[in-house]
Each structure stands twice: as C-alpha cells, then as structure tokens.
Design a protein around this motif. Structure first.
Motif, PDB file in Angstrom:
ATOM      1  N   PRO A  90       0.734  -1.173  -0.135  1.00 25.34           N
ATOM      2  CA  PRO A  90      -0.079   0.094   0.063  1.00 25.34           C
ATOM      3  C   PRO A  90       0.757   1.343   0.052  1.00 25.34           C
ATOM      4  N   ILE A  91       0.313   2.111  -0.689  1.00 21.75           N
ATOM      5  CA  ILE A  91       1.099   3.619  -0.602  1.00 21.75           C
ATOM      6  C   ILE A  91       0.103   4.572  -0.132  1.00 21.75           C
ATOM      7  N   ILE A  92       0.601   5.135   1.125  1.00 26.27           N
ATOM      8  CA  ILE A  92      -0.290   5.961   1.912  1.00 26.27           C
ATOM      9  C   ILE A  92       0.350   7.163   2.168  1.00 26.27           C
ATOM     10  N   ARG A  93       0.109   8.218   1.101  1.00 30.74           N
ATOM     11  CA  ARG A  93       0.969   9.554   1.232  1.00 30.74           C
ATOM     12  C   ARG A  93      -0.172  10.338   0.380  1.00 30.74           C
ATOM     13  N   THR A  94       0.010  11.686   0.817  1.00 33.99           N
ATOM     14  CA  THR A  94      -0.913  12.639   0.036  1.00 33.99           C
ATOM     15  C   THR A  94      -0.409  12.904  -1.339  1.00 33.99           C
ATOM     16  N   ALA A  95      -1.026  13.290  -2.119  1.00 36.46           N
ATOM     17  CA  ALA A  95      -0.671  13.718  -3.765  1.00 36.46           C
ATOM     18  C   ALA A  95       0.116  12.781  -4.435  1.00 36.46           C
TER      19      ALA A  95
END
Length: 105
Positions: free
Chosen positions: A2-7
């Motif tokens: 999973p990728i959990i970062r803004t923008a």
C-alpha cells in the motif's frame, strides 16, 4: 505494498463488510481470490484485508493508480461475479478515497 501518502495520485477503495457470526474467514478467502484476479488489471496497485477482533467486520483496503483504474478494477470484479459473491457473505459499505493527511512517528 500500500501507498499511503498525500498527492500520490492513488485512489483507495475502502470497503467495510459486516459479516454474520463466524463469517469472517469465508469472506476473507473470497476477497483474497478477488484480489488475485484484480491484480492483473492495468492500474491496480495493492490490496490489504483486515479482520476485526470482535469477528463482526472485514475491511478491504485496495488501491489503484487513479480513478479510471479504480473504476476499471471494480468493473472487472463485477463482470467476473465477485461483487455478487461478496454480498452473499456480508453487507458491504464501499467508498473511494484520496489520502489528504498522514503523520508518522
């Protein structure tokens, strides 16, 4: 992973299922099969399954590289009958989300 970062441009589908007593594992097995199937769809990024400690819920956290990819994944799963099979094992509460804030230790 999973990728959990803004923008990041990632669209996350969070689907919380309410399951009958003793029903978690059957739904987890089906969602695992669906994730394997969906992983071949262009734009699919990841899938993570979570079971509640009280046995009443399963959460599917799935990511795609944009809204069009997320909708394509959902279409492929629907066309293959996974969504109907899911609904026979629990009540789904799906939504599509963007990450707007993160904080790490």
């Amino acid at each position: 992973m999973p990728i959990i970062r803004t923008a990041a441009g990632i669209v996350t589908q969070i689907n919380t299922f309410t399951v009958p007593d003793g029903g978690q594992q059957a739904l987890i097995d089906l969602l695992s099969e669906a994730a394997q199937f969906a992983s071949a769809t262009p734009g699919w990024v990841s899938a993570s399954l979570h079971r509640s400690h009280d046995g009443s819920r399963v959460v599917n956290y799935a990511q795609s590289d944009g809204i069009d990819s997320a909708l394509l994944v959902i279409k492929h799963l629907r066309d293959a009958g996974f969504l109907d099979r899911n609904s026979s094992l629990g009540e789904a509460h799906p939504g599509l989300y963007d990450v707007v804030f993160t904080l790490e230790r």
